[in-house]
Design an enzyme around this catalytic site. Structure first.
Site, PDB file in Angstrom:
ATOM      1  N   HIS A 288       6.139  -5.797  11.712  1.00  0.00           N
ATOM      2  CA  HIS A 288       5.456  -4.502  11.730  1.00  0.00           C
ATOM      3  C   HIS A 288       5.070  -4.119  13.162  1.00  0.00           C
ATOM      4  O   HIS A 288       3.922  -3.850  13.478  1.00  0.00           O
ATOM      5  CB  HIS A 288       4.220  -4.548  10.818  1.00  0.00           C
ATOM      6  CG  HIS A 288       3.713  -3.180  10.421  1.00  0.00           C
ATOM      7  ND1 HIS A 288       2.732  -2.536  11.129  1.00  0.00           N
ATOM      8  CD2 HIS A 288       4.047  -2.379   9.385  1.00  0.00           C
ATOM      9  CE1 HIS A 288       2.475  -1.370  10.550  1.00  0.00           C
ATOM     10  NE2 HIS A 288       3.275  -1.246   9.494  1.00  0.00           N
TER      11      HIS A 288
ATOM     12  N   ASP B 225      -0.557  -4.086   5.763  1.00  0.00           N
ATOM     13  CA  ASP B 225      -1.240  -3.605   6.958  1.00  0.00           C
ATOM     14  C   ASP B 225      -2.732  -3.925   6.857  1.00  0.00           C
ATOM     15  O   ASP B 225      -3.364  -3.659   5.834  1.00  0.00           O
ATOM     16  CB  ASP B 225      -1.063  -2.099   7.101  1.00  0.00           C
ATOM     17  CG  ASP B 225       0.361  -1.717   7.455  1.00  0.00           C
ATOM     18  OD1 ASP B 225       1.224  -2.613   7.480  1.00  0.00           O
ATOM     19  OD2 ASP B 225       0.610  -0.529   7.699  1.00  0.00           O
TER      20      ASP B 225
ATOM     21  N   HIS C 234       1.283   3.902   1.988  1.00  0.00           N
ATOM     22  CA  HIS C 234       1.731   4.637   3.168  1.00  0.00           C
ATOM     23  C   HIS C 234       3.254   4.742   3.151  1.00  0.00           C
ATOM     24  O   HIS C 234       3.953   3.824   2.705  1.00  0.00           O
ATOM     25  CB  HIS C 234       1.257   3.955   4.440  1.00  0.00           C
ATOM     26  CG  HIS C 234      -0.145   4.350   4.832  1.00  0.00           C
ATOM     27  ND1 HIS C 234      -0.948   3.571   5.642  1.00  0.00           N
ATOM     28  CD2 HIS C 234      -0.892   5.457   4.526  1.00  0.00           C
ATOM     29  CE1 HIS C 234      -2.123   4.169   5.813  1.00  0.00           C
ATOM     30  NE2 HIS C 234      -2.110   5.300   5.144  1.00  0.00           N
TER      31      HIS C 234
ATOM     32  N   HIS D   7      -7.647  -1.765   5.563  1.00  0.00           N
ATOM     33  CA  HIS D   7      -6.757  -0.769   6.154  1.00  0.00           C
ATOM     34  C   HIS D   7      -7.336   0.611   5.876  1.00  0.00           C
ATOM     35  O   HIS D   7      -8.383   0.739   5.233  1.00  0.00           O
ATOM     36  CB  HIS D   7      -5.345  -0.937   5.589  1.00  0.00           C
ATOM     37  CG  HIS D   7      -4.283  -0.208   6.339  1.00  0.00           C
ATOM     38  ND1 HIS D   7      -4.175  -0.239   7.706  1.00  0.00           N
ATOM     39  CD2 HIS D   7      -3.264   0.606   5.900  1.00  0.00           C
ATOM     40  CE1 HIS D   7      -3.136   0.490   8.081  1.00  0.00           C
ATOM     41  NE2 HIS D   7      -2.577   1.019   7.006  1.00  0.00           N
TER      42      HIS D   7
ATOM     43  N   ASP E 203       5.713   4.497   5.252  1.00  0.00           N
ATOM     44  CA  ASP E 203       6.624   3.531   5.873  1.00  0.00           C
ATOM     45  C   ASP E 203       6.756   2.255   5.060  1.00  0.00           C
ATOM     46  O   ASP E 203       7.549   1.382   5.402  1.00  0.00           O
ATOM     47  CB  ASP E 203       6.185   3.220   7.305  1.00  0.00           C
ATOM     48  CG  ASP E 203       4.774   2.672   7.408  1.00  0.00           C
ATOM     49  OD1 ASP E 203       3.894   3.136   6.672  1.00  0.00           O
ATOM     50  OD2 ASP E 203       4.532   1.777   8.244  1.00  0.00           O
ATOM     51  N   HIS E 204       6.013   2.157   3.977  1.00  0.00           N
ATOM     52  CA  HIS E 204       6.113   1.011   3.068  1.00  0.00           C
ATOM     53  C   HIS E 204       6.621   1.426   1.681  1.00  0.00           C
ATOM     54  O   HIS E 204       6.797   0.565   0.824  1.00  0.00           O
ATOM     55  CB  HIS E 204       4.755   0.328   2.922  1.00  0.00           C
ATOM     56  CG  HIS E 204       4.245  -0.262   4.194  1.00  0.00           C
ATOM     57  ND1 HIS E 204       4.204  -1.620   4.428  1.00  0.00           N
ATOM     58  CD2 HIS E 204       3.768   0.315   5.327  1.00  0.00           C
ATOM     59  CE1 HIS E 204       3.714  -1.858   5.639  1.00  0.00           C
ATOM     60  NE2 HIS E 204       3.445  -0.691   6.197  1.00  0.00           N
TER      61      HIS E 204
ATOM     62  N   HIS F 292       0.854  -1.191   0.000  1.00  0.00           N
ATOM     63  CA  HIS F 292       0.000   0.000   0.000  1.00  0.00           C
ATOM     64  C   HIS F 292       0.886   1.236   0.000  1.00  0.00           C
ATOM     65  O   HIS F 292       2.112   1.145   0.131  1.00  0.00           O
ATOM     66  CB  HIS F 292      -0.978  -0.008   1.176  1.00  0.00           C
ATOM     67  CG  HIS F 292      -0.351   0.046   2.522  1.00  0.00           C
ATOM     68  ND1 HIS F 292       0.434  -0.972   3.032  1.00  0.00           N
ATOM     69  CD2 HIS F 292      -0.385   1.005   3.496  1.00  0.00           C
ATOM     70  CE1 HIS F 292       0.843  -0.653   4.247  1.00  0.00           C
ATOM     71  NE2 HIS F 292       0.365   0.543   4.548  1.00  0.00           N
TER      72      HIS F 292
END
Length: 311
Positions: free
Chosen positions: A269, A211, A65, A140, A67-68, A63
Site C-alpha cells: 500500500h 488501512d 474506500h 482509519h 482503491d480497495h 473497508h
C-alpha cells in the site's frame, strides 16, 4: 500456502503498480485461493497471473474506500463468464451488500453461481475443520478491518514401517490412529497413536491488515503471525502526514511486527509518490532497522508462508 500480490499501490494506480489486492493461495490446503480487497483493475491483474477466478472461494474486503473495492463488481461478473460455478462468499463491513446489490442490479450483471455477502463488525467470521478467520476494527477514516487467518494444526504422519512391523495393513485402523486414538488389532496387539504418529503439523497464521494508523487491535491480530501484511503508505519522515491521513509509516509497521512477535513482515500500500522499486528501497531499509525480517510487496511475486518447525 502462499501470498501473491495483485496490487500494492495506495489511492490510485500508477504505471508501475495497481491498487490494492492480495491473494492467499491455498491450492494444497483447499484447492482454492482467497482474496483480500479488490481495487479497480484487479481482474486485469488476475489475467496476468497464474490465478483462476473459478478457484476463488472467499473474498475479504477490509473497508469501503474505492482503491480497495471498485474492482469487485467487475470481478464477480467476470468470474461467471470465465466458467466459475462454485459458491463464493464475500465478507466486509456494513454497506458492502448495498454497494454490490446496486452495482450488479443496475448493470444487469448475471451471477451464475451462489454469491453470499456476509457483513460483519469483527470477531470470528468464519470457521471450519481446517481454518478460522478472525477480524477486528482498525483506525482509519472509515471503518477498516484487519483479518487473521488461522490454519488449524493437522495430525502428524503415520510411520508406515512401524505399522508394517506390527502387521497392520492400510485400512480403517489407520484413520483411527491418524486421529490420535489407540487401536487394538484382531490379534490383540494394542498400538498407541503416540508411537506411530509424528508430531502434529503446526498450523500457520497469516494476518492482513487494512488501512490503519497504529492502533491497539493491530497487535492481537498480528500476534505470532507467520506472515504479516501491513500497509506502509509513507516513509517515516512523513509520520505527521501519515497520521493526518490515517495511515502508517514503514517504521510503525515494523514496530507492530516486532511487538506482535510476527515471523515475517511484508510492506504494501505504497503512496504513488514512490515510483519505481528502487525508490522503495529506502522504505525497506527503514523498516529493517526495526524488524529485520521485512520484505517489500512486489506484484506477481509469490511469497511462501513457511511452517514453523520445532518449539
Amino acid at each position: 500456502m502462499e501470498i501473491y500480490f495483485l496490487g500494492t499501490n495506495a489511492g490510485v494506480p500508477t504505471l508501475q503498480r495497481n491498487v490494492t489486492s492480495v491473494a492467499l493461495r491455498l491450492l494444497e490446503e483447499r484447492r482454492s485461493f482467497w482474496m483480500f480487497d479488490c481495487g479497480e483493475g484487479t481482474q486485469h491483474q488476475v489475467l496476468r497471473s497464474p490465478l483462476r477466478l473459478g478457484r476463488l472461494e472467499k473474498l475479504f474486503i477490509t473497508h469501503l474506500h474505492g482503491d480497495h473495492l471498485f474492482g469487485l463488481p467487475g470481478l464477480l461478473s467476470s468470474r461467471g463468464y470465465q466458467g466459475g460455478t462454485a459458491p463464493l462468499t464475500v465478507y466486509g463491513p456494513p454497506g458492502l451488500k448495498a454497494y454490490l446489490d446496486i452495482s450488479l442490479s443496475v448493470s444487469q450483471s448475471r451471477i451464475p453461481y451462489k454469491l453470499e455477502v456476509v457483513e460483519h463488525n469483527g470477531g470470528l467470521i468464519f470457521e471450519d475443520d481446517s481454518f478460522k478467520v478472525e477480524s477486528a476494527l482498525l483506525e482509519h477514516r472509515i471503518d477498516s478491518y484487519g483479518y487473521r487467518v488461522i490454519e488449524k494444526d493437522r495430525p502428524g504422519s503415520l510411520n508406515a514401517e512401524r505399522l508394517k512391523a506390527y502387521g497392520l495393513k492400510p485400512g480403517p485402523l489407520y484413520g483411527v490412529l491418524k486421529s490420535g486414538r489407540d487401536v487394538t488389532t484382531d490379534e490383540g496387539i494394542t498400538i498407541t497413536a503416540a508411537e506411530v504418529l509424528s508430531e502434529p503439523k503446526r498450523g500457520r497464521i497469516v494476518t492482513v491488515l487494512g488501512d490503519t494508523r497504529p492502533c491497539g487491535n493491530s497487535i492481537p491480530l498480528a500476534r505470532e503471525a507467520d506472515l504479516l501484511v501491513h500497509e506502509a503508505t509513507f516513509s517515516h519522515d512523513l509520520a505527521r502526514m501519515a497520521r493526518d491521513y490515517h495511515h502508517s509509516t514503514t517504521v510503525q509497521a515494523a514496530e507492530i511486527a516486532k511487538e506482535a512477535g510476527a515471523r515475517q513482515l511484508i510492506l504494501t500500500h505504497f503512496s504513488s509518490r514512490y515510483g519505481s522499486l528502487d525508490e522503495l528501497i529506502p522504505l525497506l531499509d527503514e523498516a529493517r532497522s526495526i524488524f529485520s525480517e521485512t520484505l517489500l510487496a512486489e506484484e506477481f511475486r509469490l511469497y511462501p508462508v513457511e511452517r514453523k518447525t520445532g518449539n
